[in-house]
Design an enzyme around this catalytic site. Structure first.
Site, PDB file in Angstrom:
ATOM      1  N   ASP A   1       0.855  -1.194   0.000  1.00  0.00           N
ATOM      2  CA  ASP A   1       0.000   0.000   0.000  1.00  0.00           C
ATOM      3  C   ASP A   1       0.888   1.241   0.000  1.00  0.00           C
ATOM      4  OD1 ASP A   1       0.760  -0.726   2.704  1.00  0.00           O
ATOM      5  OD2 ASP A   1      -0.596   0.839   3.414  1.00  0.00           O
TER       6      ASP A   1
ATOM      7  N   GLU B   1       0.212  -0.903   5.972  1.00  0.00           N
ATOM      8  CA  GLU B   1       1.335  -0.396   6.758  1.00  0.00           C
ATOM      9  C   GLU B   1       1.319   1.120   6.865  1.00  0.00           C
ATOM     10  OE1 GLU B   1       5.288   1.136   7.742  1.00  0.00           O
ATOM     11  OE2 GLU B   1       4.157   1.454   5.888  1.00  0.00           O
TER      12      GLU B   1
END
Length: 378
Positions: A85, A146
């Protein structure tokens, strides 16, 4: 054949990395993250890995694990752990297209951390193609949240990390061509100001603006920053109609400290800001995701010394140190699992429209990862 004889075609690697960068995957766009996971799952399957698709946490994208062929597969080995991400919304490619300019290559998420994630995979692939068997089985784990502190995947990360002897994390390398052997503690906070509504034109004085309350608190929060602990507000929203005194305003704050005790004191100061006033207005602070401080232990330092020796064989000096900014190694390192972070690419500008890697670091860091995979043993 040894890892130091491996050759890497930088142009071919950049072409492969381009596919990953142009598959934009901001954390909160589930469909976009899952397209990225589709891509990496296909790449893993193409090189012979057994792929496990792990359904994502609520409102977040999936995760992917890959296990590579090995005579000891299933035994504790090496986990190369990455997130796919990014902070860049879909459409950032228009302002930050994938492009090479001299010694640099640009693109959203290229440094943090798709470049490192891609290099880690290429190290495994290069060893397999050369017929070099690692002493320990190797797996990869790609996660989806994250950039927001891994609230939905922390348990998953620890579950999979606990199955391995060593954790390698190809987050961006330290400036000066180093690696990361510790990380600061980080806490996130959700802020809510609740005011009192009124018509902003005819009854302004009857209202109590939640935006005004939040603005005052924002200044107070950021002024708490000192050498031991920092405080910042990075997200804010409030109001809906300009002719209404706003009833609510929400924000998110971040605090970071080098030592856990300093962060704990910072958390106490933040929570103490919660208050309720006689007129019914309120300001509420709730604690969000927290990453524990990770201080290097003997296991992590042994990993670093091994990496330093490999870098020396390759002709360069590898330094190390603790770093600000969070990583999933905060969790594994703090839990005592030998972890080495900052194994990814060199560059600058991550989280901005100037995000780039140093092209030469692509082969260099891939070779370092390959060396670690061949030297780590029980």
């Amino acid at each position: 054949m040894s890892f130091d004889t491996l050759t890497f075609d930088t142009d071919a690697m950049l072409a492969g990395l381009k596919r990953w960068i142009e598959c934009e995957s901001p954390t909160f766009d589930v469909a976009a993250v899952n397209r990225m996971m589709d891509l990496v799952a296909a790449d893993l399957a193409a090189v012979g890995a057994t792929v496990t698709r792990i359904p994502g946490p609520p409102s977040l994208g999936d995760c992917v694990r890959g296990d590579f062929p090995h005579p000891r597969r299933g035994e504790p080995g090496i986990l190369v752990m990455s997130h796919l991400d990014t902070v860049h919304p879909v459409g950032t490619l228009k302002a930050l297209p994938f492009r090479r300019e001299g010694t640099r290559c640009y693109g959203p998420g290229i440094l943090d951390m798709k470049g490192g994630a891609y290099a880690g995979l290429q190290a495994i692939v290069a060893l397999a193609k050369a017929g070099i068997e690692t002493p320990l089985p190797v797996s990869v784990l790609y996660t989806s949240d994250e950039e927001i502190g891994s609230p939905g995947t922390r348990e998953l990360i620890m579950q999979h990390a606990g199955q391995h002897r060593y954790i390698l994390v190809p987050e961006p390398g330290r400036p000066g061509n180093g690696v990361v052997t510790g990380r600061y503690a980080i806490a996130r906070f959700n802020l809510l100001a609740e005011g009192r509504p009124s018509h902003a034109g005819s009854r302004l004085k009857d209202g109590r603006s939640a935006i005004n309350m939040m603005a005052r608190q924002l200044i107070a929060i950021e002024e708490m920053t000192g050498d031991d602990c920092t405080f910042s507000v990075g997200v804010i929203s409030g109001g809906q109609w300009v002719n209404c005194v706003p009833t609510t305003c929400r924000a998110e704050a971040l605090s970071m400290a080098k030592r856990q005790a300093d962060l704990d004191r910072g958390v106490e100061r933040m929570l103490a800001l919660s208050s309720e006033n006689p007129d019914g207005t309120r300001f509420t602070v709730t604690r969000g995701v927290t990453r524990p401080v990770w201080e290097p232990d003997a296991g992590t330092l042994r990993l670093y010394e091994l990496a330093r020796g490999i870098a020396g064989e390759l002709g360069w000096e590898l330094e190390h140190g603790s770093a600000g900014g969070g990583s999933d190694a905060n969790f594994t390192g703090a839990a005592g699992i030998p972890s080495l972070d900052g194994l990814g690419l060199l560059g600058a500008g991550y989280h901005t429209l100037e995000e780039h890697i140093e092209v030469d670091s692509l082969a260099q860091r891939t070779r370092l990862m390959a060396g670690l995979l061949t030297r780590l043993s029980a």
